[in-house]
Design an enzyme around this catalytic site. Structure first.
Site, PDB file in Angstrom:
ATOM      1  CG  ASN A 117     -10.740 -56.411 -12.793  1.00  0.00           C
ATOM      2  OD1 ASN A 117     -11.242 -56.365 -12.329  1.00  0.00           O
ATOM      3  ND2 ASN A 117      -9.742 -55.990 -10.934  1.00  0.00           N
TER       4      ASN A 117
ATOM      5  CD  GLU B 149      -9.008 -56.130  -3.666  1.00  0.00           C
ATOM      6  OE1 GLU B 149      -9.202 -55.240  -3.216  1.00  0.00           O
ATOM      7  OE2 GLU B 149      -7.308 -56.876  -2.610  1.00  0.00           O
TER       8      GLU B 149
ATOM      9  CG  HIS C 242     -11.939 -52.504 -14.281  1.00  0.00           C
ATOM     10  ND1 HIS C 242     -13.110 -51.933 -13.315  1.00  0.00           N
ATOM     11  CD2 HIS C 242     -11.082 -52.536 -13.662  1.00  0.00           C
ATOM     12  CE1 HIS C 242     -12.239 -51.469 -12.401  1.00  0.00           C
ATOM     13  NE2 HIS C 242     -10.909 -51.343 -12.228  1.00  0.00           N
TER      14      HIS C 242
ATOM     15  CG  ASP D  58     -16.390 -52.787 -12.354  1.00  0.00           C
ATOM     16  OD1 ASP D  58     -15.783 -53.045 -11.407  1.00  0.00           O
ATOM     17  OD2 ASP D  58     -16.562 -51.775 -12.760  1.00  0.00           O
TER      18      ASP D  58
ATOM     19  CG  ASP E 165      -8.693 -58.241  -0.001  1.00  0.00           C
ATOM     20  OD1 ASP E 165      -8.760 -57.706   0.165  1.00  0.00           O
ATOM     21  OD2 ASP E 165      -8.173 -59.180  -0.723  1.00  0.00           O
TER      22      ASP E 165
HETATM   23  N1  LIG Z   1     -13.072 -54.319 -10.925  1.00  0.00           N
HETATM   24  C1  LIG Z   1     -12.977 -53.512 -10.101  1.00  0.00           C
HETATM   25  N2  LIG Z   1     -11.558 -54.164  -9.788  1.00  0.00           N
HETATM   26  C2  LIG Z   1     -11.669 -52.963  -8.811  1.00  0.00           C
HETATM   27  C3  LIG Z   1     -12.235 -52.594  -8.279  1.00  0.00           C
HETATM   28  N3  LIG Z   1     -11.704 -52.003  -7.099  1.00  0.00           N
HETATM   29  C4  LIG Z   1     -10.352 -52.462  -6.939  1.00  0.00           C
HETATM   30  N4  LIG Z   1     -10.222 -53.961  -7.998  1.00  0.00           N
HETATM   31  C5  LIG Z   1      -9.072 -54.762  -8.077  1.00  0.00           C
HETATM   32  O1  LIG Z   1      -8.929 -55.583  -7.641  1.00  0.00           O
HETATM   33  C6  LIG Z   1      -7.631 -56.155  -7.296  1.00  0.00           C
HETATM   34  C7  LIG Z   1      -7.135 -55.332  -5.480  1.00  0.00           C
HETATM   35  O2  LIG Z   1      -5.703 -56.503  -6.020  1.00  0.00           O
HETATM   36  P1  LIG Z   1      -4.732 -56.270  -4.951  1.00  0.00           P
HETATM   37  O3  LIG Z   1      -4.811 -55.995  -3.874  1.00  0.00           O
HETATM   38  O4  LIG Z   1      -3.067 -57.295  -5.048  1.00  0.00           O
HETATM   39  O5  LIG Z   1      -5.415 -57.837  -4.065  1.00  0.00           O
HETATM   40  P2  LIG Z   1      -5.418 -59.401  -5.003  1.00  0.00           P
HETATM   41  O6  LIG Z   1      -5.440 -59.607  -6.561  1.00  0.00           O
HETATM   42  O7  LIG Z   1      -7.064 -59.667  -5.355  1.00  0.00           O
HETATM   43  O8  LIG Z   1      -4.251 -59.704  -3.741  1.00  0.00           O
HETATM   44  P3  LIG Z   1      -5.291 -61.360  -3.204  1.00  0.00           P
HETATM   45  O9  LIG Z   1      -6.012 -59.839  -2.261  1.00  0.00           O
HETATM   46  O10 LIG Z   1      -3.462 -61.196  -1.864  1.00  0.00           O
HETATM   47  O11 LIG Z   1      -5.498 -61.899  -2.576  1.00  0.00           O
HETATM   48  C8  LIG Z   1      -6.677 -54.416  -7.971  1.00  0.00           C
HETATM   49  O12 LIG Z   1      -6.531 -55.087  -9.088  1.00  0.00           O
HETATM   50  C9  LIG Z   1      -7.994 -53.673  -7.946  1.00  0.00           C
HETATM   51  O13 LIG Z   1      -8.112 -52.456  -9.126  1.00  0.00           O
HETATM   52  C10 LIG Z   1     -13.725 -52.476  -8.763  1.00  0.00           C
HETATM   53  O14 LIG Z   1     -14.540 -51.777  -8.296  1.00  0.00           O
HETATM   54  N5  LIG Z   1     -13.890 -53.286  -9.641  1.00  0.00           N
END
Ligand SMILES: Nc1nc2c(ncn2[C@@H]2O[C@H](COP(=O)(O)OP(=O)(O)OP(=O)(O)O)[C@@H](O)[C@H]2O)c(=O)[nH]1
Length: 325
Positions: free
Chosen positions: A207, A243, A212, A216, A199
């Site tokens: 982001n 992610e 965004h 990506d 992760d």
């Molecule tokens: N740009 C982009 N962002 C994504 C995608 N899929 C998921 N995200 C973002 O990844 C982020 C995941 O955030 P969280 O689940 O809160 O986790 P985190 O901010 O990485 O925090 P931790 O995992 O605790 O370190 C979210 O803001 C999603 O919008 C994608 O395909 N593209």
């Protein structure tokens, strides 16, 4: 004989030479009658065969009639044989051979070969048949072209359905297909299998800070770095969602899994993707690892849950780290 002639001549009171003339005339007459009889027979035979031969003097002769009849029958038989041979060759050339070509053509079409030349120029039934086969050939060709196109599209669709559109790597669907298969294979072989859950750290912040689209690009770079670290063709990296990524490592113990996890963590950090929202200043990943020697009655979901729990602990431990279950 002479005595008989003399005796008869005496009776009729004729001279000897006159008597001889009468006898010769009688003889000739009899010969004449015999000839006429034979002529009648020959004529009847000729009439029966609807043939009549007249010699050059205009007289019908039985002997020449018979010869002529035999000759005519022979000529007719020869002519008939010639006609039969000619007809056979004609049929052979124009019908049997063409039909053979058409049937060969149909057989080739049936076996999927379409590079054939069929006779279709003729104006008769054979030509019509040839044109019908041609039409069938065209339709079959088109159908096979469409089938090939459909197969190609289906394959592409199948490929798309198991791929992640952003990174191009296998998606969760693919992971869900592969893991149970590999799990069962490992159970049969008595081998160990491992799963990594990966992760991206503080990605929400990334982001928010960079947008965004940059997010990506970042995910694509991480996916690429991760796949570069997998050396075996049976290892499978996939985007699990958002992610989060997973890796299935076949014939791999927990030590091996930790080794691969370390390489991946390092590779991501080494890209030095700036991240002001991270404690490390660059984009990093946390990894949970789990390995198992599956038994035939166990479930592949087990190892996923274990890796997920390990990941949770890695996050809690400060991120940019690896924890095994
Ligand atoms: N740009 C982009 N962002 C994504 C995608 N899929 C998921 N995200 C973002 O990844 C982020 C995941 O955030 P969280 O689940 O809160 O986790 P985190 O901010 O990485 O925090 P931790 O995992 O605790 O370190 C979210 O803001 C999603 O919008 C994608 O395909 N593209």
């Amino acid at each position: 004989m002479h005595d008989q002639v003399t005796e008869a001549g005496g009776l009729l009171n004729l001279r000897r030479d006159e008597l001889l003339l009468v006898i010769r005339a009688e003889h000739l007459n009899q010969q004449n009658l015999a000839l006429i009889g034979r002529l009648d027979q020959a004529t009847a035979a000729l009439v029966n065969h609807e043939l009549l031969t007249i010699d050059q003097q205009g007289a019908s002769l039985a002997a020449s009639g018979r010869l002529s009849l035999i000759f005519l029958i022979s000529v007719a038989a020869l002519g008939l044989s010639g006609l039969i041979v000619f007809f056979y060759l004609h049929v052979q050339r124009h019908l049997v051979r063409r039909l053979g070509e058409l049937s060969e053509g149909m057989q080739m079409i049936a076996t999927g070969r379409y590079d054939i030349a069929l006779p279709s120029q003729r104006s008769d039934e054979l030509g019509r048949l040839g044109r019908a086969v041609h039409q069938f050939h065209k339709v079959t060709l088109e159908a096979s072209r469409r089938e090939a196109e459909l197969q190609r599209l289906n394959k592409r669709l199948e490929q798309l359905s198991i791929s992640d559109p952003l990174t191009g790597m296998p998606n969760r669907r693919r992971f869900d297909q592969v893991l149970p298969n590999e799990w069962a294979r490992a159970a049969r072989a008595g081998k160990s299998i491992a799963v990594l859950m990966i992760d991206v750290d503080w990605f929400k912040a990334y982001n928010d800070l960079y947008g965004h689209q940059k997010g990506d690009v970042c995910l694509k770079m991480i996916a690429s770095a991760m796949m570069d670290e997998l050396k075996r063709p049976t290892d499978l990296a996939s985007r699990y969602g958002g992610e989060e990524f997973t890796v299935v490592l076949t014939d791999c113990t927990i030590d091996g899994a930790l080794h691969v996890a370390a390489r991946i963590r390092q590779a991501v950090e080494a890209m030095h993707i700036p991240h002001k929202g991270s404690d490390y200043g660059v984009v990093t990943v946390s990894i949970g690892a789990a390995a198992a020697k599956p038994s035939s009655d166990s479930d592949a979901e087990l190892i996923v849950r274990q890796a997920d729990q390990a990941l949770y602990r890695a996050k809690s431990a400060g991120r940019n780290t690896i924890i095994d279950y």
